[in-house]
Scaffold this motif. Structure first.
Motif, PDB file in Angstrom:
ATOM      1  N   TYR A  85      -3.150  -2.991  -0.027  1.00 25.10           N
ATOM      2  CA  TYR A  85      -3.260  -2.410  -1.367  1.00 25.10           C
ATOM      3  C   TYR A  85      -2.298  -3.023  -2.379  1.00 25.10           C
ATOM      4  O   TYR A  85      -2.363  -2.670  -3.564  1.00 25.10           O
ATOM      5  N   GLN A  86      -1.421  -3.923  -1.939  1.00 27.16           N
ATOM      6  CA  GLN A  86      -0.410  -4.524  -2.803  1.00 27.16           C
ATOM      7  C   GLN A  86       0.328  -3.438  -3.596  1.00 27.16           C
ATOM      8  O   GLN A  86       0.857  -2.529  -3.016  1.00 27.16           O
ATOM      9  N   ASN A  87       0.333  -3.531  -4.907  1.00 30.36           N
ATOM     10  CA  ASN A  87       1.079  -2.556  -5.712  1.00 30.36           C
ATOM     11  C   ASN A  87       0.242  -1.346  -6.120  1.00 30.36           C
ATOM     12  O   ASN A  87       0.689  -0.522  -6.917  1.00 30.36           O
ATOM     13  N   LYS A  88      -0.942  -1.202  -5.534  1.00 32.25           N
ATOM     14  CA  LYS A  88      -1.853  -0.126  -5.935  1.00 32.25           C
ATOM     15  C   LYS A  88      -1.641   1.095  -5.038  1.00 32.25           C
ATOM     16  O   LYS A  88      -2.516   1.484  -4.260  1.00 32.25           O
ATOM     17  N   ARG A  89      -0.486   1.695  -5.162  1.00 26.73           N
ATOM     18  CA  ARG A  89      -0.185   2.875  -4.352  1.00 26.73           C
ATOM     19  C   ARG A  89      -1.207   3.991  -4.528  1.00 26.73           C
ATOM     20  O   ARG A  89      -1.589   4.629  -3.537  1.00 26.73           O
TER      21      ARG A  89
ATOM     22  N   ARG B 236       1.949  10.372  -6.086  1.00 29.02           N
ATOM     23  CA  ARG B 236       1.872   9.345  -7.130  1.00 29.02           C
ATOM     24  C   ARG B 236       3.122   9.328  -8.003  1.00 29.02           C
ATOM     25  O   ARG B 236       3.467   8.293  -8.577  1.00 29.02           O
TER      26      ARG B 236
ATOM     27  N   SER C  35      10.892   4.379  -2.669  1.00 27.82           N
ATOM     28  CA  SER C  35      10.435   4.608  -1.298  1.00 27.82           C
ATOM     29  C   SER C  35      10.707   6.046  -0.875  1.00 27.82           C
ATOM     30  O   SER C  35      11.726   6.634  -1.231  1.00 27.82           O
TER      31      SER C  35
ATOM     32  N   TYR D 220       1.518   0.135   3.142  1.00 24.00           N
ATOM     33  CA  TYR D 220       0.243  -0.165   2.475  1.00 24.00           C
ATOM     34  C   TYR D 220       0.158  -1.529   1.805  1.00 24.00           C
ATOM     35  O   TYR D 220      -0.925  -1.937   1.366  1.00 24.00           O
ATOM     36  N   TYR D 221       1.248  -2.294   1.736  1.00 24.99           N
ATOM     37  CA  TYR D 221       1.284  -3.418   0.801  1.00 24.99           C
ATOM     38  C   TYR D 221       0.335  -4.556   1.173  1.00 24.99           C
ATOM     39  O   TYR D 221      -0.214  -5.221   0.298  1.00 24.99           O
TER      40      TYR D 221
ATOM     41  N   TRP E 205       6.518   4.274   1.631  1.00 19.91           N
ATOM     42  CA  TRP E 205       7.215   2.999   1.603  1.00 19.91           C
ATOM     43  C   TRP E 205       6.168   1.885   1.457  1.00 19.91           C
ATOM     44  O   TRP E 205       5.050   1.989   1.983  1.00 19.91           O
ATOM     45  N   GLU E 206       6.547   0.809   0.788  1.00 20.65           N
ATOM     46  CA  GLU E 206       5.583  -0.276   0.576  1.00 20.65           C
ATOM     47  C   GLU E 206       5.063  -0.860   1.883  1.00 20.65           C
ATOM     48  O   GLU E 206       3.927  -1.328   1.956  1.00 20.65           O
ATOM     49  N   HIS E 207       5.884  -0.817   2.937  1.00 22.68           N
ATOM     50  CA  HIS E 207       5.414  -1.411   4.202  1.00 22.68           C
ATOM     51  C   HIS E 207       4.226  -0.646   4.779  1.00 22.68           C
ATOM     52  O   HIS E 207       3.550  -1.150   5.669  1.00 22.68           O
TER      53      HIS E 207
END
Length: 203
Positions: A174-178, A123, A128, A170-171, A166-168
């Protein structure tokens, strides 16, 4: 040349935690893209194909300077994703068993303490990168994070568990909800793989 290892399960096998569309794009575009770039770089020095990608990354300082930075990025991405898929499985999650479970308790006090610390590291990562459970050269366990596609192999450590941040990864779901992605990922961790990698690393 290096080839893309087959995904060890179907794209939808990790639902509802990791969605099929993300898995397909992640594996067939991102992972394949890192593979293709790695092969392209190494064609400038084809003798390097005699080594495994992990061995090349363990000895980055010996890689010819004209491709070293590229191999760190693209070769790292290829190797990291190859491990990442094996660290997950349908019906995974739960707690580890065997030797790695004992080592986790010895190093972190309990599995719950380890999980909290790993989650906290994931968290806290800015931008990335990856969070890892690794074995050090002294055969102790350590949680570490790396930026971009850096790998613990290049720091003299053997990765046992890899979480792609990396955002790819989960995006689409989950969008921005890492943090939500990190929580969900624990439900698919393949502790059998972690156990085998641990045994290999300390033997």
């Amino acid at each position: 040349m290096f080839v893309l290892p087959p995904l060890p399960y179907s794209y939808d096998a990790l639902e509802p935690y990791l969605d099929a569309r993300t898995m397909e794009i992640h594996y067939d575009r991102h992972h394949r893209g890192y593979l293709n770039k790695t092969n392209e770089l190494l064609q400038k020095h084809p003798e390097l194909f005699k080594q495994t990608i992990n061995d090349l990354l363990r000895h980055l300082d010996s890689i010819p300077e004209d491709i070293r930075h590229g191999l760190r990025n693209f070769g790292g991405g290829f190797a990291n994703h190859t491990l990442f898929w094996t660290c997950m499985k349908p019906g995974g999650g739960g707690t580890p068993q065997g030797e790695v479970a004992h080592a986790i308790e010895q190093e972190f006090g309990s599995f719950d303490s380890f999980k909290d610390r790993f989650t906290g590291a994931a968290r806290s990562l800015f931008g990335s990168g990856w969070t890892w459970l690794v074995v050090t050269s002294e055969h102790t366990l350590e949680i570490m994070t790396t930026q971009d596609q850096d790998t613990p192999l290049s720091y003299g450590k053997e990765p046992l568990l890899a979480l792609d941040l990396w955002e790819h990864a989960y995006y689409l779901k989950y969008q921005n909800k890492r943090p939500d992605f990190i929580t969900a990922w624990w439900h698919v961790v393949n502790w059998d793989t972690v156990e085998q990698l641990y045994k290999n690393a300390v033997s």
